[in-house]
Design an enzyme around this catalytic site. Structure first.
Site, PDB file in Angstrom:
ATOM      1  N   HIS A 169      -3.807   6.240   3.163  1.00 23.51           N
ATOM      2  CA  HIS A 169      -4.483   5.014   2.729  1.00 23.51           C
ATOM      3  C   HIS A 169      -3.849   3.793   3.388  1.00 23.51           C
ATOM      4  CE1 HIS A 169      -5.763   1.815  -0.075  1.00 23.51           C
ATOM      5  NE2 HIS A 169      -6.764   2.615  -0.405  1.00 23.51           N
ATOM      6  N   SER A 183     -11.279  -1.024  -0.345  1.00 17.71           N
ATOM      7  CA  SER A 183      -9.947  -0.977   0.253  1.00 17.71           C
ATOM      8  C   SER A 183     -10.001  -1.259   1.746  1.00 17.71           C
ATOM      9  CB  SER A 183      -9.304   0.398   0.048  1.00 17.71           C
ATOM     10  OG  SER A 183      -8.782   0.544  -1.232  1.00 17.71           O
ATOM     11  N   ASP A 196       0.851  -1.190   0.000  1.00 17.34           N
ATOM     12  CA  ASP A 196       0.000   0.000   0.000  1.00 17.34           C
ATOM     13  C   ASP A 196       0.887   1.241   0.000  1.00 17.34           C
ATOM     14  OD1 ASP A 196      -2.325   1.801   0.677  1.00 17.34           O
ATOM     15  OD2 ASP A 196      -3.299  -0.138   0.935  1.00 17.34           O
TER      16      ASP A 196
END
Length: 483
Positions: A208, A414, A155
């Site tokens: 994220h 996600s 990620d």
């Protein structure tokens, strides 16, 4: 992680979860009787528009690594790096050299460096994760919380010092923190650098990865408002592989290749397993938008299939393109039919922990009637609170900052994906000898059949549907099934 009241609207950058690979080789430039190796359609379109003097980066697939290397040299391309275990050489060169490499002996496929995107707490009540932790034990006799398993999170990065990832003894849940340092324009070359305790999430898509890592293995915390929360597998270890903003496929593939080469001892041969357990699952919440055909010839698929053979499960976000079943919008590599490669749809528990909620409207649907395009399983992905500092771009999109902005609420497949990644860690703790295929079968065959959305139909490992797969993951049932 805990679900909060706020529901954050999906955005393309904050909540997409697919990593589109190209279309099949059969759609490439191969003509009947041609001696040229097939080319990925996306690359074919690029070669048709690139100027003759403009270099590009490609992945040259060979019958083995030696053949691919010889072909690259013969065509005049410059070798950048090699994925040894799958016979792929990453190289750069002019369009004419890329075309020339297709005619070299031993070349089986030529793939481009396709752009991809990041794809943007849950209630552990809906998944029965809390119940499993409180009532079941692993093969080691300890609570079923993922202990003894490392999860590789590919990620944007992580801050290992975040309080959500802090063990009671002050150490971090992140046992290895890598930063893929890539050539800045095209990511034609990427090499891992050990970042230690540094924050690797300070990038254009920052936040994220921090959010995803917390969902996988956040430790028990009590926020200032009294909220108690933790990740899906609060005893698991984390191996963070930061690919920055994940703008090109080679950076993500290089991360998967690192896992393939290092999963048995991610911290090095001299580090005890008790301090740095083997990687048994990778969590992948990234990719292109809009779905796309499954490409069995891609490096990504070759890497994840090699990982399955070595006992590592791969988990993919299915995407945030919604849909109604009229067409396939699922993440291409997530559609790999190989047992042990799992695609995840987003479930919404209505902020109550109910098991009879809804499929998130943004969650990508497969094409009705074509089960090869369906997601495999659903997990909570809407209105998820996790570690996410407010000053980072992705985290600033959340509407419910807590504790000075150290936590925030985001939605997307996600967020559903790391739930399943953590649950896979719990299942490997329950049965360390399980195969990836057995893990997937346990998750799918025991799923709770919530009824919102498309009807279920007969499929592999029980009934399935084009929007929610086999249903909502049930940790207690899956753990009992895999013992």
């Amino acid at each position: 992680m805990k679900r909060t009241r706020a529901v954050v609207a999906m955005t393309a950058t904050a909540a997409l979860a697919v990593m589109a690979l190209a279309t099949p080789a059969s759609a490439g430039l191969m003509s009947s009787g041609s001696s040229l190796a097939p080319v990925q359609p996306w690359l074919a379109s690029q070669l048709g528009t690139l100027k003759s003097a403009t270099p590009t980066t490609v992945l040259v697939h060979g019958t083995d690594t030696a053949a691919a290397t010889r072909a690259v040299q013969a065509a005049g391309l410059r070798r950048v790096t090699t994925f040894e275990k799958i016979g792929v050489v990453v190289a750069t060169g002019l369009p004419t050299q890329v075309q020339a490499v297709r005619s070299q002996p031993g070349v089986t496929y030529v793939e481009g460096n396709q752009p991809i995107e990041m794809l943007l707490s849950t209630s552990n009540k809906a998944t029965r994760g809390d119940e499993a932790r409180n009532t079941l034990t692993g093969a080691d006799g300890t609570a079923l919380d993922g202990k003894g398993v490392s999860v590789a999170v590919i990620d944007s990065g992580v801050d290992p010092t975040h309080p959500f990832l802090k063990n009671p003894d002050g150490t971090s849940a992140v046992v290895k923190n890598l930063k893929m340092v890539c050539e800045p324009v095209t990511e034609s070359t990427c090499a891992p650098v050990d970042a230690g305790s540094a924050d690797t999430d300070l990038v254009s898509g920052g936040g994220h990865g921090m959010h995803v890592n917390g969902i996988v293995a956040g430790r028990d915390v009590t926020l200032s408002d009294g909220t108690k929360m933790h990740g899906a597998a609060p005893g698991a270890s984390l191996v963070s592989i930061s690919t920055g903003a994940v703008l090109f496929i080679i950076g993500a593939d290089a991360a998967l290749n690192w896992v393939l080469e290092n999963h048995n001892a991610p911290c090095g041969a001299g580090v005890a397993v008790s301090k740095c357990p083997p990687i048994k699952v990778t969590s992948n919440s990234y990719g292109p938008t809009g779905g796309g055909a499954f490409d069995p010839n891609s490096a990504t698929v070759k890497l994840q299939r090699a990982l399955v053979k070595e006992g590592v499960v791969t988990v993919w976000a299915n995407g945030n393109d919604g849909g109604d079943g009229s067409k396939d919008l699922s993440n291409p590599p997530a559609k790999d039919p190989t047992p042990g490669i799992i695609s995840v749809a987003s479930y919404f528990d209505q902020n109550t922990g109910t098991r009879d909620g809804t499929v998130s409207t943004f969650s990508s649907r497969g094409k009705a009637g074509d089960q090869s395009t369906y997601p495999d399983i659903s997990a909570p992905g809407e209105s998820i609170t996790s570690s996410c500092r407010i000053y980072l771009p992705i985290c600033s999109s959340g509407l419910d900052p807590k504790d000075g902005g150290d936590y925030n609420t985001i939605s997307g497949t996600s967020m559903a994906t790391p739930h399943i990644s953590g649950i896979v860690a719990q299942l490997f703790q329950a049965n360390p000898n399980a195969t990836p295929a057995q893990v997937e079968a346990a998750i799918e065959s025991t799923a709770y059949k919530y009824t919102n959305g498309a009807p279920y139909e007969a499929g592999t490992n029980g009934t399935t549907s084009f929007d929610k797969g086999h249903g909502l993951v049930d940790v207690v049932a899956a753990a009992n099934a895999i013992r």
